[in-house]
Each structure stands twice: as structure tokens, then as C-alpha cells.
Motif scaffolding. Sequence first.
Motif, short mmCIF file in Angstrom:
data_model
loop_
_atom_site.label_atom_id
_atom_site.label_comp_id
_atom_site.label_asym_id
_atom_site.label_seq_id
_atom_site.Cartn_x
_atom_site.Cartn_y
_atom_site.Cartn_z
N LEU A 170 26.06 -17.35 -21.02
CA LEU A 170 24.97 -15.28 -20.87
C LEU A 170 24.23 -15.42 -21.44
CD1 LEU A 170 26.11 -12.88 -20.20
CD2 LEU A 170 27.23 -12.63 -22.19
N ILE A 171 23.69 -16.33 -22.63
CA ILE A 171 22.45 -16.52 -23.44
C ILE A 171 21.39 -16.48 -22.61
CG2 ILE A 171 20.99 -16.28 -25.69
CD1 ILE A 171 23.49 -17.00 -26.73
N LEU A 176 16.97 -15.49 -19.16
CA LEU A 176 15.92 -16.00 -17.92
C LEU A 176 15.50 -14.62 -17.41
CD1 LEU A 176 17.15 -20.24 -16.51
CD2 LEU A 176 15.40 -18.67 -18.33
N ALA A 177 16.78 -13.93 -17.05
CA ALA A 177 16.38 -12.56 -16.42
C ALA A 177 15.43 -11.63 -17.35
CB ALA A 177 17.44 -11.87 -16.22
N ALA A 197 12.43 -8.78 -26.27
CA ALA A 197 14.31 -8.31 -26.44
C ALA A 197 15.30 -10.06 -25.47
CB ALA A 197 15.06 -7.91 -24.44
N ALA A 198 13.99 -10.86 -24.65
CA ALA A 198 14.86 -12.29 -25.41
C ALA A 198 14.58 -12.61 -26.14
CB ALA A 198 13.93 -12.91 -23.74
N ARG A 378 17.79 -1.74 -15.02
CA ARG A 378 19.53 -1.19 -15.08
C ARG A 378 20.43 -2.54 -15.38
NH1 ARG A 378 22.47 3.74 -11.80
NH2 ARG A 378 20.77 5.11 -12.62
N GLY A 379 19.94 -3.13 -14.44
CA GLY A 379 20.77 -4.89 -14.50
C GLY A 379 20.48 -5.71 -15.71
#
Length: 724
Positions: A170-171, A176-177, A197-198, A378-379
Amino acid sequence: MAGTSGGTPLREDVLVVEGLHCGSCAAAVEAMLKRQPGVAEAAVNFAADSATVRFDTAQTDLARLQKAVARLGYRLLAPGEEGRDAGGGKRLHRRLLIRLAVALVFGMWCMMPAYLVYLAPLGIVEPSITWPLALASGLFALPVLVYSGAHFYRVGFNTLRVGAPGLDALITLAVLAATAVSVWQLARGSAHVYFDAAVMLITFQLIARFIDGRVRRRAADVVRSYLSQAPETATRLDPAGRRETLPAAEIAPGERIVLTAGEPLALDAAVLEGHGEVDQALLTGEYEPSTAGPGDTLRAGCTLVTGELELSVIAAVGERRIDALARSVRGLLSRKTALQRLTDAAARVLLPIIVTAAVLATGLGAALGLAADEALTRGLAVLIIACPCALSLAIPLVVVTGHARMVAKGVIFRDPAALETAADAHVVVFDKTGTLTTATPAIAEVLPAGDDTPETLLALAADTLHGTDHPVAHSLAAHAPPSARAGGGVRQVQAGLGTRWERDGHTRLAGRAAWLGEQGVSVPPADDARMALHLAENGRYRGVIHFDEALHPDAAETVAALKRAGHEVYLLSGDHRASCLRQAERLGIAPERVVAGVTPEAKQRFIEGLEQRRAVAFVGDGLNDGLALAGARLGMAVGDATPTAQAAAAVYLPDGVGRVPATLALARRARRLMRQNLGWALGYNALALVLAVAGLVAPVIAAAAMTLSTLCVLLNSLRMKAAR
């Protein structure tokens, strides 16, 4: 053997897994092991760096399992190899510390330009420089993303590969996103980036791993502590009778070794020649040295007090009883408790939920006619806000924030996982020797014969035993210091029997009644159930001194306080029953709650039997208590406990048994705060997901909300400092 499969024996091993960094690493190794042909069951625990594996020996072997685990980048150690690499854990800790330092330093520099970009709409920063600031934020984030986060990517990929994705996957996805969206925004000239944020995701998780590693990983220390009780070398006799000192690992069963007074035994062996007294308190709990002669079996870890023995080795390194005890303790510490299982399960369930929610949020935004970048944003917000940083910090923070308070009260919590059941510990079981009693025997009564006085008999005993290393000699020296004449003459110590002292034409004897009888002394009938020292001079019987164990000053009050609080109190010891009953009577423990003459394995089985009806806290101090300390819901090592006992226990009380009642109270408060933290973290994630999917939270707000969630867990954990 652990069972059969179609007539083929199933082998069960508790093995060391080297290189684990986190729970996700353990999940990946466990999944890989379960996929191997012939493996009936596998369970891997990060807290203990161990894998319990049951497999069909006809279909696979340990070498194949080791190769499978090696493909994931970890090492599966064979039995006998555990505990040898004391630096492995330190190297992992050092690498983690470096990664965290890089994340903290470059993370701060990354966030400074990012925050200026966020403040641009307020007119604090010129719009023309927001893009360069966004680029600077990305450049400062680069070391964190590439180096500090590398472990998460590797483990996340491995867990996905074996079908056991967890928190690391999940991290990895969220980082990556965030990075991909940020790079895309920079490429199109936009300053809406989320490198900070990352970086925060990586930094918070590294902090969680750092805390978790400091307070929970102790099984490797237990194994090393057990193995350190036996020396690494032994004196071997070659066929010609010559003595040579060799590493114990090079000596095979059937070879002969020599053990001299004051030396610990390195290998399990049977006595061939010689007599002596052996201190086996670490292994059996017997406070009085036992005699050893031809035909007796001695275990590695015991110490020869007097005499010299020639022995035949019956078990090599890796097959000794002390090795089996070490593996058993590791297996017990590998069990997962309810809160651990809840945390692991929550992390596994959250991954598909969060990914589904992120896809849903992106699709919903597109359906509402939002631009592609806004829909993706949003995602991304869902991935960031729902990342369970608070969940991973919930338990370790309680221990860390309250550590200073606990130490101030003489309580050192070593394993928070055990604390969740401490509030239910209605039964308290005490070891006797060294835990409730001191190591040096106390003089119980002095019975002179004839016209002697107690003082003259004590002086005779102290002079006769002067210079010997028997525990009785130390006790006598404390009560009746040897006189000036004690240094002269000739002493002969017959191991396990007594001491002869000849000086100025006088012969004094001190020892067992039977031995004095063999020397021609007429000894009256005596009760030798207790440790007794009989004395004679020039063939005339002078009297007897009885010894008993001395209670720790606060032992009786501790037992009384626990009974007032409604606890059932038991005495569990490897010593003989008569000695245990005497101490139980002094402490106010009922005879039916006294269990004596038990082995370390039997202690652990007794604890398990009690726990079938009520939670148990076990209090001990020796190597022979290791299994029971590891197997009890709450193991407490006290006072001058051996390193093995300290490592096996969840709690260490350096001030002794007097801190046991306060420890149970602190543990109840800790469990309550842990449950509150877990409840908050899970509730926050549930609410955050709904808000993020609805498009009510931007990525920057999501990152701030993630920080706020962790801060709330921290503030609640700080309440541990107020524990009374």
C-alpha cells in the motif's frame, strides 16, 4: 516428529529468518513457504525473526525451503545456526537508522518549498516562482524516494509476487502514485505536486519500524543468551590421554572431555571418572549443589563447583538440551497475540479496500465531468489519507512514550504484545530459587554438641571452610568471619562430601553426616532434609549447622499484596518439595499451590495448563525459567536475573519482586491505551475513505490529515506517562 502425512513423517522446525525488517517481510516469507510442495503448515513472525514450518520430509527438505526463501532476499537458518550472528540485527538497525536520517533531513528541505507553493494563493509567494519551488521540492525528495523508500518497494513487490500484499504494498502504491502525478504535473507546467506527501508516508513508516524494532524484537537475544551459558571451548582428551582445548562445535559425541572445578560444561556428557559437586541452579532451580560421579549425566550450562570429572560427550553443539530449550523459547515467542493479529489483518484488508476506493474516486470524478488531472488527484487523495500510518504506530508509541515513567517506577517493558493480556492476569506464579529467595543460604539453626556454644561452633565451621568456594562458606563468612589461625594448616576438599583441615596436630572435619561416619566419627541421627553441615574435631562430634534459603526482604509483602488484590499465587520450582513447602509456609502460599521438582519443560506445561482457565503472570530469574517466561501471558524477570531470563521475559524488574503488583497495574493501563489507539486509527481510516471518495479532501489536506491522525495517537499514548 510432528505427525504424519499418508504414512510419511511430518517434520516440524522452528527456524531463524535473517533479514526481516517488518511484518510485511514476514508475510511474504510465510506465503512463499506455504507454496512449497510438501509444506503442511508455515507461520512466520517478525517479532521473533522465526518461522515455524511443518513439512513432509518425502517431498521436500530444509535445503529446498532455504532456496525458496533466498529468492525473496532472506536467509532461513538451519537448527544450530541460530544465535551465532549477533551483529545481524545491529546491521539491520543501523541501515534503518541511516534511511530514517536521510528521510528526516531531505524531507524537511522537501517540505519547505512545498509549503510555499501551498501559500501562493494567499499572495505570500509570487505565482511566477511556484513551478521552480515545486521542482525544488521534487529534487529534495529524490534521496528519500530513491534510497529511504527502497525497502518498501522491494518488500511490496515481493508480497504482491507471492499473493500476500500488506502495508508495504500500500505504501509503495501511494508513493508511486504521488510521485507519478507530481512528475506529470511538472511536465505540463503545473506546480500542483505531492512529493511532500510521498516523503511523509515514507518517513512515518520508517519511524514506526524504528520504534517497533527497538521494543519488540528480542527472540534472537534469547537464543544467544541461552547459548552463552555454555562456553565455546572444551578440554578434550585424545586417545593418548593428552589434553587439548578445542571449540565445542568440533567435538563429536563419544569423545572424552575433562571438566575442572569452577568451569562450566560446554556439552551434554556422561561422567566416566571422578567425583564432584555441580551447581545446576540455572538449569534445574536447585539451590544446593548436587554430587556427580560415574554414570551421572550432566547438561551443558552447569558448573562444576569442586572436584574434577572425565566425561563422554553424548550430544554435540546444536543437539544439546540447552539448544532445544533455546529453540523452544523462540517458538513460544513467535506466537501472535490478539492485537498483533488484529493489526496484521487490518493492514491486509485495507489494501484492496483502499485501492478499490481510489479507483472509485477517480472514476466518480471522471463521471462528474472533471478533467483527467482532477480525477486522478481525487484517487491520489484516497491513497494518501487512508494509508494506515497511525495503525502501525498504535502499539509501539504506548511503550515508547511511557518508557521513562516505567523505568522511574522500576519497571522495564520489553514486549508490548504481551501487555494486552496482562490486565487479565489473575494468577501469579513465582519461581523460588533466586526469585523469592537469595542465592546465599542463611543459617537456620546452630545445634552444638556437649559444652560447645553456637558461637564456638560457627567459628569452627568458618575456620574449617575458609578459602573454599562452597555457598555455605560464603554464608558462614558473613556471620562468623574466619579467625587469624584459619589461614594455616592443610585442607583437603573431597568433592560433594566434606572438608578436612589439619593444623597444629588437630584434625577438623566439616561435611555430610555419612562422610563424618566414614572418618570414624560417631554422628547422632540427624534430619538431613535441609542443607546441613556436620562438624567434628579430633574424632569428637562437635555439632551441626542447618541452612535454609533466605527470603528476599519484600517477598512476603509482595505475596500478601497480590492475595489482597484477589490474585491466586503459586510457587513453581525445580527444587525438592520439602524445601519448597518450608518457603511457601513462610510466604503464606497454600501447600496445594506448591509444585516442586519440575524441569524447565514441565514448568512451561504447568503454565499452559493454568492458562486454559485463567491468564497467568510468571515471575522468574534463571535460565531454567526461560520457557515459562516466554510461554506465560506475562513473563517477568526480576532482580539479578540471568541475561537469558531477561531476554525471554516481557518485563524486567531490576528492583525485585516488590514491583510485581505495580507492574500489573501499569500493564492494564497500557493495554487500555493500545486499544484506544487502534480504535482511533481504524475509525479514522473508515471516515477518511468516505470523505476522500466524495472528493471533499485534496491531496495536500489528505497529507495534513494523515499527520493529524498520527498526532492524535501520539497524544493519547502520552497519557501513559501519567500512569500511577
